[in-house]
Enzyme design. Sequence first.
Site, short mmCIF file in Angstrom:
data_model
loop_
_atom_site.label_atom_id
_atom_site.label_comp_id
_atom_site.label_asym_id
_atom_site.label_seq_id
_atom_site.Cartn_x
_atom_site.Cartn_y
_atom_site.Cartn_z
N ALA A 63 4.98 4.48 1.96
CA ALA A 63 3.88 5.45 1.99
C ALA A 63 3.05 5.31 0.72
O ALA A 63 3.58 4.93 -0.32
CB ALA A 63 4.44 6.86 2.10
N GLY A 109 8.68 4.08 3.90
CA GLY A 109 8.08 4.20 5.23
C GLY A 109 7.96 2.86 5.93
O GLY A 109 7.93 2.80 7.17
N GLU A 112 11.16 2.41 7.58
CA GLU A 112 11.27 3.41 8.65
C GLU A 112 10.42 3.01 9.86
O GLU A 112 10.83 3.20 11.01
CB GLU A 112 10.85 4.79 8.11
N GLU A 132 12.99 5.77 -2.03
CA GLU A 132 12.40 7.11 -2.24
C GLU A 132 13.08 7.89 -3.35
O GLU A 132 12.45 8.66 -4.06
CB GLU A 132 12.43 7.92 -0.95
N1 3HC Z 1 2.12 4.28 -3.46
C1 3HC Z 1 0.97 4.12 -4.14
N2 3HC Z 1 0.66 2.98 -4.81
C2 3HC Z 1 1.57 1.99 -4.78
C3 3HC Z 1 2.80 2.09 -4.12
C4 3HC Z 1 3.08 3.31 -3.42
N3 3HC Z 1 4.19 3.49 -2.71
N4 3HC Z 1 3.48 0.93 -4.26
C5 3HC Z 1 2.70 0.12 -5.00
N5 3HC Z 1 1.54 0.76 -5.31
C6 3HC Z 1 0.40 0.22 -6.04
C7 3HC Z 1 0.72 -0.02 -7.50
O1 3HC Z 1 0.47 1.14 -8.26
C8 3HC Z 1 -0.24 -1.15 -7.83
O2 3HC Z 1 -1.52 -0.58 -8.00
P1 3HC Z 1 -2.51 -1.14 -9.14
O3 3HC Z 1 -2.75 -2.57 -8.79
O4 3HC Z 1 -3.67 -0.25 -9.04
O5 3HC Z 1 -1.72 -1.00 -10.44
C9 3HC Z 1 -0.30 -1.97 -6.54
O6 3HC Z 1 0.13 -1.08 -5.49
C10 3HC Z 1 0.65 -3.17 -6.54
O7 3HC Z 1 1.94 -2.72 -6.88
P2 3HC Z 1 2.79 -3.43 -8.02
O8 3HC Z 1 1.95 -3.70 -9.21
O9 3HC Z 1 4.01 -2.61 -8.20
O10 3HC Z 1 3.10 -4.81 -7.29
P3 3HC Z 1 4.38 -5.71 -7.37
O11 3HC Z 1 4.06 -6.90 -6.56
O12 3HC Z 1 4.84 -5.86 -8.78
O13 3HC Z 1 5.53 -4.86 -6.60
C11 3HC Z 1 6.47 -3.53 -4.86
C12 3HC Z 1 5.43 -4.61 -5.25
C13 3HC Z 1 7.88 -4.07 -5.04
C14 3HC Z 1 6.25 -3.17 -3.42
C15 3HC Z 1 6.28 -2.29 -5.78
O14 3HC Z 1 4.93 -1.94 -5.79
C16 3HC Z 1 7.07 -1.09 -5.36
O15 3HC Z 1 8.27 -1.04 -5.55
N6 3HC Z 1 6.37 -0.08 -4.82
C17 3HC Z 1 6.97 1.18 -4.50
C18 3HC Z 1 7.73 1.11 -3.21
C19 3HC Z 1 8.22 2.47 -2.83
O16 3HC Z 1 8.74 3.22 -3.63
N7 3HC Z 1 8.07 2.79 -1.54
C20 3HC Z 1 8.44 4.07 -1.03
C21 3HC Z 1 7.27 4.98 -1.07
S1 3HC Z 1 7.67 6.63 -0.52
C22 3HC Z 1 7.79 6.51 1.17
O17 3HC Z 1 7.59 5.48 1.73
C23 3HC Z 1 8.16 7.78 1.85
C24 3HC Z 1 8.47 7.56 3.28
O18 3HC Z 1 9.79 7.90 3.52
C25 3HC Z 1 7.59 8.35 4.16
#
Ligand code: 3HC
Length: 707
Positions: A63, A109, A112, A132
């Site tokens: 998400a 997500g 999921e 998460e």
């Molecule tokens: N939400 C918002 N922005 C996000 C994001 C997220 N979940 N994941 C990544 N981004 C953004 C980063 O801030 C970055 O933005 P920027 O270029 O403006 O700085 C851009 O996307 C690229 O991300 P990274 O610089 O981190 O890129 P990498 O290639 O180094 O890493 C990744 C990629 C491994 C996917 C890493 O971004 C990551 O771990 N992201 C978080 C994943 C996460 O926690 N997902 C769960 C979200 S909560 C959810 O899904 C709830 C669900 O149950 C409904």
Amino acid sequence: MSDYVRTEILAPVALLTIENPPVNLLSDEVWEAIDRAVAAAAADAAVGAIVLMGGGTTFVAGADIRRFARLATIDDAMMRTGWTHAMLRRLEDTPKPLVAAIHGHALGGGLELAMACHFRIATLDARLGQPEVGLGIIPGAGGTQRLPRLCGPDVALRLCTDGTPLTAERAAHAGLLDHIVAGDLRSSALGYARAKAVQARTRKTREVVLPPDVIDAGLAACAATRAGLAATARGRRAPLAAVDAIEAGLLMSFDDGSLREREIFAACVVAIESRALRHLFFAERAAARLPADVTRVGAATVRYAAVVGAGTMGSGIAMAYANAGLPVVLKDVDGAALDRAMTAIARHYESAVAKGRLESYRRDRALALITPTMDFDEFPQVDVVVEAVFEDQALKERAFAEIAAVTREDCLLASNTSTLDIDALAEASGRPAQVVGHHFFSPANVMTLLEIVRGRRTSAAVLSTSLAIARQLGKSAVIVGNGFGFVANRMLAYYLREALLLLEEGASVGQIDGAMTAFGMPVGPFALQDIAGIDVGARIRQHLAAGGRTWASGPQSRLPDQLYRMGRYGQKTNAGWYRYEPGSRHPIADPLIEQLADDAAGARGLTRGAVADDDIVARLLTALANEGARVLEERLAQRAADIDVAYCHGFGFPRARGGPMFHAHTIGLDTVLARVHDYRARFGDYWQPAPLLEQLVRESRSFYEGS
Ligand code: 3HC
Ligand code: NAI
């Protein structure tokens, strides 16, 4: 066709590609686009099966958590998750086989979404997980309900409470994937889907029924996980919340479990823990970017490093490089010191292997990458030198001149100094643009902060390469200014000052440490000094005193210097603020300290009395926030969020509280300012509000505007 999902009809397969670069985040619009595209493909008579994949380098990273700021109330969150749950149910009910084809990451997500598809295939390098918990929430789109049905409660518990993703191989082994693709994902997915189109069989994860023995074992695993988390969660709620949701799924129907998941998710997403962790997610990424006033320039490639000074820090820094797979020479002028360093390094890796924390091949690889030396023969080959000799200005200046003479013009020259002037070292090198501070925290192979100290003449390329080095070493970087103590240690000095004054006022060492660990710090201020070495602080104070300066302003307790003179250096001498049995790091309260505190209080005309735990926490955190505001005013830190990153990674400030500045923000800057005024009235004029703090309160603004 929509902006976010590209549809190709390659009869009998509809190939849907999610296009929301760079990591295909699921904003509301993307969820809706997927919903529409799948429905349209399912309605197309030419389509017998549907493939859902991600465009670019990844499937779906989860998400878009920036949007979570819109979920201001539990009702908002219930409404949004209600929509997502219903949408995923629609997807699962698609009458034609639906295949998720995964490369890169399927996280949160994203996973999921994949679990609501009928089949999942992935490339070998794919990673699947529910991270998460690291954002203070639980999976909110059915993850806690579908995961146990696909891969059993044990794996589900691990994924949701730990957050580390699975490799494709492990995911397949766990039952999360149906097939691993060796070659090109697109063509393999089309072939796989064609076969599914012929079989015309769908499969709904939510209809999987777990056998009673699996449910019983799962409930026992929930209890065991809960018990384990009691020791490790350090006040974090999300890991326990994930257990609650999984347990609910084991005890209830899919629908009731899903409702429970949504309720738990909603409570988490509006809580401070999640706000704090989401704040840090973006703060860490912002801190790792070049400052706005620096020309954008690429980083040089670092393949070979040297460390000068094989003491505590030099050894740890060499290990940090070796752990990242980079060869490193470790130089010292003292052969015995070098031998001690190599023995300590070998012992460190040995113990990690013995504790099962490191595979033996990794130990062998790391050890082979570290070469001890007493000469400069390899220096013309290295790309970076990190100087970590004794903290002595003249010695370091000589070292920089020497190092500059034996390295290439483009070699990055870094100093690990904690207190000395980077500009003076830069001038001494004769190559000031190449010089920068790389301030590691002890133990350097473990602590994840790297303060990159920007000197007056440090070049953009050197800053850019420094950020890249931090990434390579797995450190969180923060670019800081060249002021005494930089950011983290400068603030620490004020925190320690107040801890010492509280001791003199009547709180005990154990009470103060206990109050701070209950707040979430890994160790309290006194245990911290015993670990770092009371001698280290004493020498810094002596050095400052010689120049007529003090580390922190305001009254200084005489107690630390008294302990230093008594040879009580902390753990290394089995006595400091606590006593230690030989070979043990377990702190034992020492009545002598109470006696010394009584005497010190008496000398200041104070009578020691009771102090409440809450007052201890408030005092120490107010000292941090007020000094943090000064650090900002003086532009030693670029933004408040950088201070949060520095303190969380350098001193283990509880991430679930977002860092010292974010914590101040959550309790209210007006409250913090009122406390400063109160302390000033009660303890003296040395408590002065930082002008920035006063200004922000006056203007009803926060530390975080414009950052
Ligand atoms: N939400 C918002 N922005 C996000 C994001 C997220 N979940 N994941 C990544 N981004 C953004 C980063 O801030 C970055 O933005 P920027 O270029 O403006 O700085 C851009 O996307 C690229 O991300 P990274 O610089 O981190 O890129 P990498 O290639 O180094 O890493 C990744 C990629 C491994 C996917 C890493 O971004 C990551 O771990 N992201 C978080 C994943 C996460 O926690 N997902 C769960 C979200 S909560 C959810 O899904 C709830 C669900 O149950 C409904
Ligand atoms: P240390 O006393 O453990 O080791 C210093 C080493 O430098 C010794 O082995 C010594 O033989 C060697 N040395 C001295 N002169 C040398 C020279 N000219 N060439 C090569 N080697 C030489 O010191 P420690 O604690 O490792 O500190 C090193 C630096 O790191 C200092 O600048 C210190 O301020 C900084 N630092 C220390 C931290 C700590 O917690 N100890 C934390 C962060 C930074």
